[in-house]
Design a protein around this motif. Sequence first.
Motif, PDB file in Angstrom:
ATOM      1  N   GLU A 113      70.084 -15.295   7.327  1.00 43.71           N
ATOM      2  CA  GLU A 113      71.095 -15.459   6.340  1.00 43.71           C
ATOM      3  C   GLU A 113      70.369 -14.544   4.742  1.00 43.71           C
ATOM      4  O   GLU A 113      69.202 -15.010   4.464  1.00 43.71           O
ATOM      5  CB  GLU A 113      71.191 -16.889   6.034  1.00 43.71           C
ATOM      6  CG  GLU A 113      72.545 -17.323   5.596  1.00 43.71           C
ATOM      7  CD  GLU A 113      72.512 -16.770   3.862  1.00 43.71           C
ATOM      8  OE1 GLU A 113      71.802 -16.893   3.151  1.00 43.71           O
ATOM      9  OE2 GLU A 113      73.681 -16.092   3.426  1.00 43.71           O
ATOM     10  N   ASN A 115      71.067 -14.473   1.428  1.00 40.08           N
ATOM     11  CA  ASN A 115      70.503 -15.493   0.544  1.00 40.08           C
ATOM     12  C   ASN A 115      69.454 -16.415   0.613  1.00 40.08           C
ATOM     13  O   ASN A 115      68.574 -16.552  -0.372  1.00 40.08           O
ATOM     14  CB  ASN A 115      71.829 -16.225   0.123  1.00 40.08           C
ATOM     15  CG  ASN A 115      73.064 -15.426  -0.445  1.00 40.08           C
ATOM     16  OD1 ASN A 115      72.790 -14.438  -1.021  1.00 40.08           O
ATOM     17  ND2 ASN A 115      74.366 -15.720  -0.326  1.00 40.08           N
ATOM     18  N   SER A 118      66.439 -14.027   0.520  1.00 46.38           N
ATOM     19  CA  SER A 118      66.172 -13.557  -0.914  1.00 46.38           C
ATOM     20  C   SER A 118      65.428 -14.719  -1.710  1.00 46.38           C
ATOM     21  O   SER A 118      64.708 -14.541  -2.446  1.00 46.38           O
ATOM     22  CB  SER A 118      67.274 -12.820  -1.327  1.00 46.38           C
ATOM     23  OG  SER A 118      67.813 -11.704  -0.611  1.00 46.38           O
ATOM     24  N   ARG A 119      65.950 -15.789  -1.524  1.00 48.99           N
ATOM     25  CA  ARG A 119      65.645 -16.841  -2.033  1.00 48.99           C
ATOM     26  C   ARG A 119      63.909 -17.073  -2.031  1.00 48.99           C
ATOM     27  O   ARG A 119      63.360 -17.524  -2.701  1.00 48.99           O
ATOM     28  CB  ARG A 119      66.491 -18.235  -1.984  1.00 48.99           C
ATOM     29  CG  ARG A 119      66.292 -19.289  -2.729  1.00 48.99           C
ATOM     30  CD  ARG A 119      67.288 -20.448  -2.825  1.00 48.99           C
ATOM     31  NE  ARG A 119      67.542 -20.573  -1.438  1.00 48.99           N
ATOM     32  CZ  ARG A 119      68.823 -20.223  -0.843  1.00 48.99           C
ATOM     33  NH1 ARG A 119      69.528 -19.655  -1.632  1.00 48.99           N
ATOM     34  NH2 ARG A 119      68.906 -20.829   0.448  1.00 48.99           N
TER      35      ARG A 119
END
Length: 354
Positions: A113, A115, A118-119
């Motif tokens: 996923e 996001n 990246s988080r």
Amino acid sequence: MDIRHPIVRLVATICALICSCAASGLLVEDLYQAEVLVSDQSESALKNGVASGLQQVLTRVSGDTGVARHQSVISAMRNPDRYYDEHHYQTTNRQLVVSGELANAKLLTIRFEPNAVSRLLREAGFSVWGSERPGIMMWVAQAEEDGQRRMLGESDPDVLAAAFQVRARERGLPLLWPLMDLEDTGQVSTAQIWGQFLGTVETASVRYRPDCILTGRVQKQGGRWVGRWSFRLDDRWQNFDTVGFDADEMVVSVMDRLTAQLAQLYAIDASRGDITVTVEAVDSLEAYAAVGRYLSGLTPILDVVVNTVEGDEVSYQISMEGQPDQLKELIDLDEAMVVVPTGRRNQLRFRWIQ
């Protein structure tokens, strides 16, 4: 083959057009997808495979080969379930050693996923590198054991070319290989690549419009693979040597070096700030809308607000991640706008050219 034949001329023209339109900055597909060999479809094999795949993706997205040593990343790889949303298996003809015996391997493909990945990287303080990556033009000459030299190509069955393809895929680096058609062979020879005639290499690369160039000469010496390389980035050449016990070990050292330099230039770090961006030549409502969509779609930009509109110039207040120089490099890579020098770090100016 007779180049005067109309069909041959047509094919040559199409190839030339394709090459001349190759854009600076190439889109890397499946940036958040990993493939891992596993012994079976058990829960333990899946968990280990997902952890290994997560490490692949984190390295590819950050451009940092040391990302897996960070404590928060180590913790994430111990419990990787929340970072992926899809997986499937494929049968292969490859084998793994399990408990000292060979076993048929399955290929586990995992889609992570974006996001969540990246988080995780941002919270750990790592940069996030988007899917638009600089294209690397490859001019590599290899000496065979009989002393003959040849140029490597994209579909070359040689282990060296295969190693470059595999490692480039792992690092998310798009490679551009020469067609070695009449135009290429008329401009550069294997002997010139071997002799590292850098001016000739630059001239032969123009048609491919690469963002950087790697040229090298490779041979086996005393049971080792030895490479001498020249890498052109930001209009400067740098030289380095590599040695490996096999082709893959040598290629890993080359690709890790290139990845580190390119990520430093293009990957977006975790810092945040506001800058002013002015765009010239916004001379219609269509252009106004297109510029807004373009800026909003760039990876580091979080928010875009129009400050002023004066004639064909539009000024924007932009909230972004990373540094202004990184945003400038990213836009320069994409070639939708050209940089207009301002001399001010937090005030960027561009001219819309699409």
